[in-house]
Design an enzyme around this catalytic site. Structure first.
Site, PDB file in Angstrom:
ATOM      1  N   SER A 143       0.834  -1.203   0.000  1.00  0.00           N
ATOM      2  CA  SER A 143       0.000   0.000   0.000  1.00  0.00           C
ATOM      3  C   SER A 143       0.874   1.260   0.000  1.00  0.00           C
ATOM      4  O   SER A 143       1.692   1.447  -0.898  1.00  0.00           O
ATOM      5  CB  SER A 143      -0.972  -0.057   1.183  1.00  0.00           C
ATOM      6  N   ASP A 179      -9.856  -4.725  -4.790  1.00  0.00           N
ATOM      7  CA  ASP A 179      -9.362  -3.731  -3.835  1.00  0.00           C
ATOM      8  C   ASP A 179     -10.287  -2.515  -3.840  1.00  0.00           C
ATOM      9  O   ASP A 179     -10.443  -1.852  -4.863  1.00  0.00           O
ATOM     10  CB  ASP A 179      -7.931  -3.315  -4.215  1.00  0.00           C
ATOM     11  N   HIS A 205      -7.928  -5.298  -0.343  1.00  0.00           N
ATOM     12  CA  HIS A 205      -6.714  -4.570   0.026  1.00  0.00           C
ATOM     13  C   HIS A 205      -5.974  -5.377   1.097  1.00  0.00           C
ATOM     14  O   HIS A 205      -6.047  -5.085   2.298  1.00  0.00           O
ATOM     15  CB  HIS A 205      -7.081  -3.178   0.549  1.00  0.00           C
TER      16      HIS A 205
END
Length: 234
Positions: free
Chosen positions: A120, A175, A207
């Site tokens: 991320s 996601d 995610h």
């Protein structure tokens, strides 16, 4: 500006002789130890290599625009690829992470034997660090990550003509926080600017990290940082 404080880090030592290093940057709000524990839960063991030291640094806690007080690598105006980057906080953190790279070099590890990446926000941070300031690293990986449309990374690469570190990217199609299309657009832009890239797509993955993804990453890491042949003494 004061020099950034040394980053806390959780370290997985190699099983054998240390000849390469891997720096894994966690996502926003996490810690180095948290990222290490998450991967350990997925793999049922630490991500460990024969010759590669794995370093999980922790971002400093700071007040920021959308996260309140949190451990983040940099600030954001919003979670979107369609807004300006908070370049001051990104550049400040690049300085702190450069110190971490330099620590490995002082320990005898060549720069082209160091890989950096993350999950991320950690993957976004790694792309800034490598493609703007450390183009002689062994490679970069970005898991569920993206760069903003007008990223300083793209501006830097437009002026660049040197060989760039390869990018290994993974992204889940489900996601909901960092859209798959943002990761895909980042990959296409970097490829158009001369980066050798791969994008591994994971259907139905949100995610998060998956075991298949980490196993693919491990195989790529060993390909980029192969064990060095033992030096024979005569």
């Amino acid at each position: 500006m004061a020099a950034p404080a040394a980053l806390q880090r959780s370290v997985v030592s190699p099983a054998g002789r240390h000849t390469a290093s891997l720096i894994f940057l966690h996502g926003s709000g996490d810690t180095g130890q948290g990222a290490r524990t998450w991967i350990k839960q997925i793999l049922s063991q630490d991500m460990v290599f024969q010759h590669i030291k794995v370093i999980y640094p922790t971002a400093p806690a700071r007040y920021c625009l959308i996260y309140s007080f949190s451990t983040v690598w940099f600030d954001r105006y919003k979670i979107s690829n369609d807004c300006p980057e908070h370049i001051e906080s990104i550049d400040s953190m690049c300085q702190g992470l450069t110190d971490l790279i330099n620590d490995e070099i002082k320990n005898g590890i060549a720069k082209n034997r160091i890989l950096i990446g993350g999950f991320s926000m950690g993957g976004g941070m790694a792309m800034h660090l490598a493609y703007r300031f450390h183009q002689d690293l062994a490679g970069v990986f970005a898991l569920s990550s993206f760069l903003n449309k007008d990223s300083a990374v793209y501006q830097a690469l437009k002026r660049n003509d040197s060989v760039l570190p390869e990018l290994f990217q993974c992204h889940g199609t489900a996601d909901e926080l960092v859209l798959y299309s943002w990761g895909e657009e980042t990959n296409k832009m970097l490829k158009s600017l001369g980066v050798s890239t791969s994008l591994h797509t994971f259907p139905n993955l949100n995610h998060e990290l998956s075991r298949t993804e980490i196993e693919k990453l491990k195989a790529w890491i060993v390909k980029k940082l192969p064990a060095e042949a033992a030096k024979t003494s005569e």
